[in-house]
Structures are given as C-alpha cells and as structure tokens.
Write an enzyme that holds these catalytic residues in place. Structure first.
Site, PDB file in Angstrom:
ATOM      1  N   HIS A  23       0.854  -1.198   0.000  1.00 56.83           N
ATOM      2  CA  HIS A  23       0.000   0.000   0.000  1.00 56.83           C
ATOM      3  C   HIS A  23       0.889   1.248   0.000  1.00 56.83           C
ATOM      4  O   HIS A  23       1.947   1.266   0.632  1.00 56.83           O
ATOM      5  CB  HIS A  23      -0.910  -0.002   1.239  1.00 56.83           C
ATOM      6  CG  HIS A  23      -1.943   1.078   1.161  1.00 56.83           C
ATOM      7  ND1 HIS A  23      -1.654   2.376   1.490  1.00 56.83           N
ATOM      8  CD2 HIS A  23      -3.227   1.063   0.740  1.00 56.83           C
ATOM      9  CE1 HIS A  23      -2.740   3.122   1.279  1.00 56.83           C
ATOM     10  NE2 HIS A  23      -3.705   2.345   0.826  1.00 56.83           N
ATOM     11  N   GLU A  25      -4.052   1.734  -7.655  1.00 52.75           N
ATOM     12  CA  GLU A  25      -4.357   2.877  -6.796  1.00 52.75           C
ATOM     13  C   GLU A  25      -3.437   4.046  -7.144  1.00 52.75           C
ATOM     14  O   GLU A  25      -2.296   4.101  -6.633  1.00 52.75           O
ATOM     15  CB  GLU A  25      -4.133   2.513  -5.332  1.00 52.75           C
ATOM     16  CG  GLU A  25      -4.997   1.377  -4.829  1.00 52.75           C
ATOM     17  CD  GLU A  25      -5.246   1.535  -3.330  1.00 52.75           C
ATOM     18  OE1 GLU A  25      -6.383   1.775  -2.955  1.00 52.75           O
ATOM     19  OE2 GLU A  25      -4.274   1.437  -2.565  1.00 52.75           O
TER      20      GLU A  25
END
Ligand code: PGA
Length: 236
Positions: A90, A160
């Site tokens: 992430h 993302e």
C-alpha cells in the site's frame, strides 16, 4: 462477483471497528459482492472473535520472520489466526516504511507459500500521471513484483493512483477502464490461477457504482469512505 475491500487503516478505535464489523456480519448473503474487511491490525483478532463469518485482511505484514524483531507482524501469525488475505505494498506503507517493489515481491512469494491471498497495490504519482507515462510506470512495477517463472494462485491487484488516495480526486472512468484493460493484458505474460484487478483511490458512495460497472474492474479498495456506516449499508 466484485471484491470490496474495506481498508480502515488507523481511522477507527475498537468500538467503531466492532460496530462496522457487526453491520457487515448482518448484511444479507450476496452473490454480487465479496466483502473483505481490513481493520487496524491491532483489532483484527477481536473482530474475528466476535464476527467469525466476516472475511478479514491484514493491512500488512513483514518478512523479518519469527524471533527477535520488535514490532513485527509475521505471516505465520496470519496463518495461525486464519486471516486469509493481506494488503501488500500500500502506498502509505511504501512511504512510511520505505517499502519498495522488490520487498513487495518477497512478501508476495511468502503469501504464495503460506496460502494467503495477496491484495497487491500499485499506482503512479501525480508527476508520472501528468507526464502521461502511467502505463510505462505500471508495467515496470508489475515486472518488478511478479515473476514469469512462478505459478501464482489467486491474486488481487489493486490499481491505486497515489494522487487519488485520500484526496477526493479520481481518474476519469475511461482512464480507469483503460488502465485496467492494459493491466489485464500485461498480466497475461504471467501465470495465475485467478487474477482480479481492483481500483482504489477516493472511492465513495457517489462513484462506486460507475466504477464497479467498468469492464475489467473486478472490485474496489476503499479507505476513508468505508469507515462510514452509510457506505457499508450500500451492500445491503
Ligand atoms: P481512500 O483510500 O479511499 O481513502 O482514498 C484508498 C486506499 O488507501 O486504499
């Protein structure tokens, strides 16, 4: 079936975590959505104890192994506690802990060995996006993370864009569509039992249905919006 990952990051305390988890566990069974909650790692086991039917993901783990490693979370802890998914790479972990693609690759391989389904995050910076070299950048990330000689089991790959996370900004729907199609094309160079491409970054109640309707987008990874009860109730 669309994958919906609720990434609660460090937004919630225990009471709020359990309250959302309870709502999720009371949702009617759905063939349309697979809901996976990712509470703060400190609350995952409590959530699992009270709501064992909910599917949980770890927000991260590291590769220091069992032993003298203060602050570590080992993959065997996930296995032992039947946490079947983990987010990897992430952007917040990458920037807070200097995690790079080769480290993500090592952790991906640990997931494969331990039967944990990885949710691998990739995405370009604003600068890369503005320079219109997103595809080149993502291809190089994919090449650094995946290995052509490995037969992967199930993998979730979350696209993302870094400039979209937590900002309220998203790419145009056509751009998300184009990138997802591009990713599914280049992923054909690798071997997966099952690969799904998700989108993440400022997904909310207003844009979720349009994003989920895109071809080649098999789900969403949602941060701040997923900490709100009205968002969870969307899946009723
Ligand atoms: P956001 O976060 O939905 O708050 O933009 C997404 C993510 O970090 O995965």
């Amino acid at each position: 079936m669309k994958y919906i990952i609720f990434n609660w990051k460090s937004y919630l305390n225990l009471k709020q975590t359990l309250s959302l988890s309870k709502t999720i566990s009371n949702l009617p069974k759905s063939k349309k959505y697979k809901l996976i909650s990712s509470p703060n790692n400190f609350f995952t086991l409590t959530s699992n104890k009270f709501f064992p039917k909910n599917i949980l993901a770890s927000q991260n783990f590291d590769n220091h192994g069992l032993g003298a490693s203060t602050g570590s979370l080992d993959i065997s802890h996930l296995v032992e506690n039947k946490i079947m998914y983990s987010i990897l790479g992430h952007s917040e972990v990458r920037s807070n802990y200097d995690e790079n693609d080769s480290y993500v690759r090592e952790k991906l391989n640990l997931c494969l060995k331990n039967n944990i389904t990885p949710i691998v995050c990739i995405g370009e910076s604003k600068g890369v996006y503005k320079s219109k070299i997103t595809k080149v950048f993502l291809k190089s990330q994919v090449n650094k993370i995946f290995d052509k000689s490995i037969n992967y089991k199930e993998v979730l790959l979350a696209y993302e864009p870094l400039w979209s996370i937590g900002t309220g900004l998203t790419p145009e729907l056509e751009e998300i569509q184009e990138i997802s199609s591009y990713l599914s094309e280049i992923l054909k160079n690798y071997s997966f039992k099952k690969i799904n491409i998700l989108y993440g970054g400022s997904v909310n109640l207003t844009n979720i249905s349009d994003i989920l309707n895109l071809q080649n987008v098999n789900g969403v990874l949602v941060g701040s919006a997923s900490t709100k009860m009205d968002f969870i109730n969307y899946f009723k």
